[in-house]
Structure formats: structure tokens, C-alpha cells
Design a protein around this motif. Structure first.
Motif, PDB file in Angstrom:
ATOM      1  N   ALA A  67     -36.842  13.607-138.251  1.00 11.65           N
ATOM      2  CA  ALA A  67     -38.302  13.618-137.815  1.00 11.65           C
ATOM      3  C   ALA A  67     -39.045  15.131-137.783  1.00 11.65           C
ATOM      4  N   LEU A  68     -38.138  16.121-137.446  1.00 14.43           N
ATOM      5  CA  LEU A  68     -38.654  17.535-137.567  1.00 14.43           C
ATOM      6  C   LEU A  68     -39.086  17.965-139.174  1.00 14.43           C
ATOM      7  N   ASN A  69     -38.349  17.535-139.898  1.00  9.74           N
ATOM      8  CA  ASN A  69     -38.518  17.679-141.572  1.00  9.74           C
ATOM      9  C   ASN A  69     -39.958  17.193-141.930  1.00  9.74           C
ATOM     10  N   ARG A  70     -40.135  15.931-141.519  1.00  7.14           N
ATOM     11  CA  ARG A  70     -41.247  15.286-141.638  1.00  7.14           C
ATOM     12  C   ARG A  70     -42.655  15.976-141.034  1.00  7.14           C
ATOM     13  N   ILE A  71     -42.187  16.576-139.870  1.00  5.84           N
ATOM     14  CA  ILE A  71     -43.510  17.539-139.546  1.00  5.84           C
ATOM     15  C   ILE A  71     -43.688  18.505-140.107  1.00  5.84           C
ATOM     16  N   LYS A  72     -42.502  19.354-140.340  1.00  4.56           N
ATOM     17  CA  LYS A  72     -42.900  20.354-141.253  1.00  4.56           C
ATOM     18  C   LYS A  72     -43.379  20.427-142.645  1.00  4.56           C
ATOM     19  N   LYS A  73     -43.198  19.144-143.155  1.00  9.24           N
ATOM     20  CA  LYS A  73     -43.729  18.992-144.474  1.00  9.24           C
ATOM     21  C   LYS A  73     -45.292  18.548-144.375  1.00  9.24           C
ATOM     22  N   PRO A 106     -35.030  21.622-117.572  1.00  2.34           N
ATOM     23  CA  PRO A 106     -34.835  23.037-117.630  1.00  2.34           C
ATOM     24  C   PRO A 106     -34.706  23.278-119.341  1.00  2.34           C
ATOM     25  N   GLN A 107     -34.060  22.061-119.855  1.00  7.48           N
ATOM     26  CA  GLN A 107     -33.799  22.388-121.405  1.00  7.48           C
ATOM     27  C   GLN A 107     -35.312  22.382-122.064  1.00  7.48           C
ATOM     28  N   ILE A 108     -36.034  21.538-121.830  1.00  6.86           N
ATOM     29  CA  ILE A 108     -37.485  21.258-122.260  1.00  6.86           C
ATOM     30  C   ILE A 108     -38.224  22.521-121.702  1.00  6.86           C
ATOM     31  N   ALA A 109     -38.460  22.951-120.713  1.00  3.15           N
ATOM     32  CA  ALA A 109     -39.086  23.938-120.055  1.00  3.15           C
ATOM     33  C   ALA A 109     -38.845  25.309-120.872  1.00  3.15           C
ATOM     34  N   ALA A 110     -37.539  25.444-121.110  1.00  2.00           N
ATOM     35  CA  ALA A 110     -37.217  26.914-121.713  1.00  2.00           C
ATOM     36  C   ALA A 110     -37.765  26.850-123.240  1.00  2.00           C
ATOM     37  N   VAL A 111     -38.220  25.934-123.887  1.00  2.00           N
ATOM     38  CA  VAL A 111     -38.652  25.878-124.974  1.00  2.00           C
ATOM     39  C   VAL A 111     -40.145  25.742-124.988  1.00  2.00           C
ATOM     40  N   LEU A 112     -40.607  24.995-124.041  1.00  2.00           N
ATOM     41  CA  LEU A 112     -42.301  24.792-123.648  1.00  2.00           C
ATOM     42  C   LEU A 112     -42.806  25.899-123.602  1.00  2.00           C
ATOM     43  N   VAL A 113     -42.222  26.845-122.724  1.00  2.00           N
ATOM     44  CA  VAL A 113     -42.835  28.025-122.193  1.00  2.00           C
ATOM     45  C   VAL A 113     -43.220  29.002-123.439  1.00  2.00           C
ATOM     46  N   ASN A 114     -42.299  28.937-124.318  1.00  2.00           N
ATOM     47  CA  ASN A 114     -42.425  29.849-125.483  1.00  2.00           C
ATOM     48  C   ASN A 114     -43.233  29.301-126.811  1.00  2.00           C
ATOM     49  N   LEU A 115     -43.750  28.198-126.488  1.00  2.00           N
ATOM     50  CA  LEU A 115     -44.412  27.704-127.631  1.00  2.00           C
ATOM     51  C   LEU A 115     -45.991  28.035-127.474  1.00  2.00           C
ATOM     52  N   GLY A 116     -46.520  28.197-128.798  1.00  2.00           N
ATOM     53  CA  GLY A 116     -47.977  28.342-128.916  1.00  2.00           C
ATOM     54  C   GLY A 116     -48.523  27.205-129.042  1.00  2.00           C
ATOM     55  N   LYS A 117     -49.965  27.087-128.637  1.00  2.00           N
ATOM     56  CA  LYS A 117     -50.791  25.728-128.797  1.00  2.00           C
ATOM     57  C   LYS A 117     -50.796  25.530-130.304  1.00  2.00           C
ATOM     58  N   GLY A 118     -50.379  24.115-130.256  1.00  2.00           N
ATOM     59  CA  GLY A 118     -50.275  23.426-131.626  1.00  2.00           C
ATOM     60  C   GLY A 118     -48.890  23.589-132.086  1.00  2.00           C
ATOM     61  N   GLN A 119     -47.909  24.358-131.647  1.00  2.00           N
ATOM     62  CA  GLN A 119     -46.645  24.521-132.266  1.00  2.00           C
ATOM     63  C   GLN A 119     -45.586  23.234-131.722  1.00  2.00           C
ATOM     64  N   VAL A 120     -44.684  23.032-132.457  1.00  2.00           N
ATOM     65  CA  VAL A 120     -43.519  21.988-132.197  1.00  2.00           C
ATOM     66  C   VAL A 120     -42.254  22.772-132.162  1.00  2.00           C
ATOM     67  N   SER A 121     -41.435  22.412-131.311  1.00  2.00           N
ATOM     68  CA  SER A 121     -40.097  23.030-131.124  1.00  2.00           C
ATOM     69  C   SER A 121     -39.185  23.143-132.438  1.00  2.00           C
ATOM     70  N   GLN A 122     -38.907  24.270-132.814  1.00  2.00           N
ATOM     71  CA  GLN A 122     -38.315  24.506-134.160  1.00  2.00           C
ATOM     72  C   GLN A 122     -36.771  24.110-134.278  1.00  2.00           C
ATOM     73  N   SER A 123     -36.265  23.312-133.221  1.00  2.00           N
ATOM     74  CA  SER A 123     -35.087  22.542-133.637  1.00  2.00           C
ATOM     75  C   SER A 123     -34.883  21.621-132.219  1.00  2.00           C
ATOM     76  N   PRO A 124     -34.262  20.297-132.702  1.00  2.00           N
ATOM     77  CA  PRO A 124     -33.880  19.263-131.671  1.00  2.00           C
ATOM     78  C   PRO A 124     -33.536  19.887-130.450  1.00  2.00           C
ATOM     79  N   ILE A 125     -33.790  19.116-129.129  1.00  2.00           N
ATOM     80  CA  ILE A 125     -33.508  19.612-127.889  1.00  2.00           C
ATOM     81  C   ILE A 125     -32.460  18.422-127.508  1.00  2.00           C
TER      82      ILE A 125
END
Length: 280
Positions: A168-174, A207-226
Motif C-alpha cells: 500500500a505504501l508503494n502505491r502511495i509513493k508512486k 505510543p507507536q502511532i504517536a511517535a511517528v505522528l509528531v514527526n510528520l509534516g502536513k500532508g506527509q505519510v509514515s515512511q514505513s509500516p507501523i
């Protein structure tokens, strides 16, 4: 009785025929003369409709905006009578032993028992006012020196395996839109909204989601699966805003609800950990 309640709930909005009860509903004195138990509102071929059942029906009606009145109470009893008449006829017609009926009755029973277990668990493990106050204080302290509340508008995609999440992430990156991919592959109920969750605070998610969420910029997607116990997730930060935190009085209801949900999820997680679960 649970089956009757469930059937009644699905038909509650059609309570429009109170006048039909003038000869069917009996007052307390008349009920005793007719041989009904004191707590009986009516009976249908010997099956009792209790006053407790009627009160449950009244509560359902009131929760949907109806006003309590003698007419409403009569209509509630009438609806129970109709349901019993139909269910008794279904028994005579052999429908109660059909595969469809057995499946639905099993689901009704399981859902009721699940709700009962959760309510019993919460009654034994209540969230006190002191717990809520402590959680509020903790959240306020976590805001930092500026004392501003940061909220995140989030969407997510939930899948069963890391491979599915990576695909799914690969589809989004494309270049494929996040919401389109969510509608296509997500297993969560919010897939129909393109994975939209809405506004949350970091402390309201795992906590797993929060750790990624607080470092994202507007419009960004997590860079790897959580990885979560329920599966694998991708998250997208749709927007972000800061505001002055609410007072304790303004926030306590939401805090209590959030604490209750987390307590229930922890309980379910422990049940799952202690059980053998096999999924096709």
C-alpha cells in the motif's frame, strides 16, 4: 427476552399505533385479576411482557427523542405484543430452527454477552474522578512551557501483514492518493471515509502511532509500516493546529471516555494474548 429487546429496538421508530392498546393493555389491578404476576405488563399466549422490559423500551424511545407519556408506554407494550405474536408464529412455522435464525440468534447472544462483559469489567474497574483529574494534569504538563494544545488531523490504513502495508505504501509513493488506497485495501471501518479519523491528540493514540505522528509534516505519510497488535498501519497527517487547552470541566467528559476506551482495549488485548486465535 434479549431477542425481543433486539427486535423491538430495530422497530422502535414505528411506534405509531398506541390507540390499538385500549383493550390489550391492562392496569395493575386488572392484571392481578387476570392472573398475571405483579411485575407483568401483559402476556401473549402465556409469555410474559414484564414492566422491566417496558422500561427498557421507554429508555430506548427517550434516547431517540420521544417524550414520555402514557401513550408512549402503551405503544411500547403494543410493540412487544406484536413482536411476540410474530416470534411465536415463527416458532410454529419452524423458522426458529432454520440455519438463518440460529446464526442470527447466536450473533445476538454473543453481542449481548460481549456488551455485558465489558460493562461488568468497567463496573469492577471504574475510572474515578481522581483518575480523570490526574490524566488531565498529565496532559496539561505534557504541553510544555508554551502550554498550547496540539491536535493532528489523521487518516490511516490498517492491514493484516507488513507485506500488505508495504504494498500500500508503494502505491502511495508512486502517486496514488492515500484515501483511494485506503478504500481499496484497509481493513478498518473508516475505509469508506478514505481512512479519515479526524482530529486527535498525541496522547489519544498508541505510543507507536504517536511517535511517528509528531514527526510528520502536513500532508506527509509514515515512511514505513507501523506494527500494532491488531495489524500493520500507515498514517497520514492531513493537518495540524495549536490551541489553548480546555479547562478541566470542559475536558473531563472526553478524558473519561478516552480512558474508558483505552481500559477496554487493554482488557481486550489481554484476552487476545491469553487465547488461541486462528484467522483464515
Amino acid at each position: 427476552m434479549n431477542t425481543v429487546n433486539s427486535l423491538f429496538k430495530s422497530q422502535l421508530r414505528s411506534l405509531l399505533i398506541a390507540s390499538l392498546l385500549s383493550s390489550a393493555v391492562m392496569g395493575g389491578a386488572y392484571a392481578q385479576q387476570s392472573g398475571l404476576p405483579i411485575n407483568a405488563a401483559a402476556s401473549v399466549n402465556g409469555m410474559i411482557i414484564t414492566n422491566d422490559m417496558v422500561e427498557q423500551g421507554i429508555k430506548m424511545a427517550l434516547s431517540q427523542g420521544q417524550k414520555d407519556s402514557p401513550e408512549l408506554r402503551q405503544a411500547v407494550v403494543q410493540k412487544y405484543i406484536e413482536v411476540l405474536l410474530l416470534s411465536q408464529r415463527a416458532e410454529k412455522d419452524g423458522l426458529a430452527d432454520s440455519e438463518r435464525a440460529n446464526t442470527q440468534l447466536m450473533l445476538i447472544r454473543q453481542n449481548y454477552l460481549a456488551d455485558l462483559e465489558l460493562s461488568t469489567f468497567m463496573a469492577k474497574n471504574p475510572i474515578t474522578d481522581a483518575d480523570v483529574q490526574a490524566e488531565y494534569n498529565k496532559e496539561i504538563a505534557s504541553l510544555g512551557p508554551q502550554g498550547m494544545l496540539v491536535e493532528y488531523k489523521v487518516s490511516d490504513i490498517a492491514v493484516a501483514t507488513e507485506a500488505d502495508a508495504q504494498a500500500a505504501l508503494n502505491r502511495i509513493k508512486k502517486g496514488e492518493p492515500f484515501d483511494k488506497v485506503a478504500r481499496s485495501v484497509s481493513l478498518a471501518p473508516n475505509k469508506v471515509q478514505g481512512g479519515a479519523i479526524g482530529w486527535v491528540q498525541a496522547g489519544q493514540v498508541s505510543p507507536q502511532i504517536a511517535a511517528v505522528l509528531v514527526n510528520l509534516g502536513k500532508g506527509q505519510v509514515s515512511q514505513s509500516p507501523i506494527q500494532m497488535q491488531q495489524g500493520w498501519y500507515l498514517i497520514k497527517l492531513e493537518d495540524k493546529k495549536s490551541s489553548k487547552p480546555p479547562s478541566f470541566e470542559q475536558a473531563k467528559a472526553a478524558i473519561r471516555n478516552g480512558m474508558a476506551q483505552r481500559k477496554q482495549m487493554d482488557f481486550l488485548s489481554q484476552l487476545a494474548k491469553d487465547s488461541k486465535i486462528v484467522v483464515q
